[in-house]
Design a protein around this motif. Sequence first.
Motif, PDB file in Angstrom:
ATOM      1  N   HIS A  48       6.356   5.290   0.021  1.00  0.00           N
ATOM      2  CA  HIS A  48       5.242   4.978   0.922  1.00  0.00           C
ATOM      3  C   HIS A  48       4.208   6.093   1.063  1.00  0.00           C
ATOM      4  O   HIS A  48       3.019   5.830   1.204  1.00  0.00           O
ATOM      5  N   HIS A  53       0.274   5.736   0.598  1.00  0.00           N
ATOM      6  CA  HIS A  53      -0.687   6.741   1.032  1.00  0.00           C
ATOM      7  C   HIS A  53      -0.698   7.872   0.015  1.00  0.00           C
ATOM      8  O   HIS A  53       0.286   8.580  -0.143  1.00  0.00           O
ATOM      9  N   HIS A  80       0.832  -1.201   0.000  1.00  0.00           N
ATOM     10  CA  HIS A  80       0.000   0.000   0.000  1.00  0.00           C
ATOM     11  C   HIS A  80       0.865   1.249   0.000  1.00  0.00           C
ATOM     12  O   HIS A  80       2.033   1.221   0.387  1.00  0.00           O
TER      13      HIS A  80
HETATM   14 ZN   LIG Z   1       1.320   2.828   5.348  1.00  0.00          ZN
END
Ligand SMILES: [Zn+2]
Length: 127
Positions: free
Chosen positions: A110, A57, A55
Amino acid sequence: MTPQRRVIVAEIMKTQGHISPTALARKVQADMPGVNASTIYRTLALLEEAGVLAHAHLEGGAEYHRTEDAGHVHLACSRCGAADNLSIDEAAALQKLIEQHHGFWPDLTHFAISGLCAECRRQVTAG
Ligand SMILES: [Zn+2]
Ligand SMILES: [Zn+2]
Ligand SMILES: [Zn+2]
């Protein structure tokens, strides 16, 4: 694997680029009505644990990539929402700079870097 989970995984593997949990839920529920959103979130978590997904953000919240597609830095325009990517190679100088000053090795993939896209900068400076 349950049929529900198979539909979820198939939908993820069909997706190019990022998919948000809510967008995934919408697609899966269109194919197979009645699939619980919590089943979808649990499946995403399991696939991440297995190393299939990662994942990041972004401006709109967390989104998932297939792990092999995750190696880039996200640029997000905070004014119009335009998204762009930097390759890890392009970001290497910044990564090195941070490491040299603080011994800290940043994971630039990230979190998105927010700022203004070229078009918004033009508009803002033309004011
Ligand atoms: Zn994260
Ligand atoms: Zn990405
Ligand atoms: Zn913009």
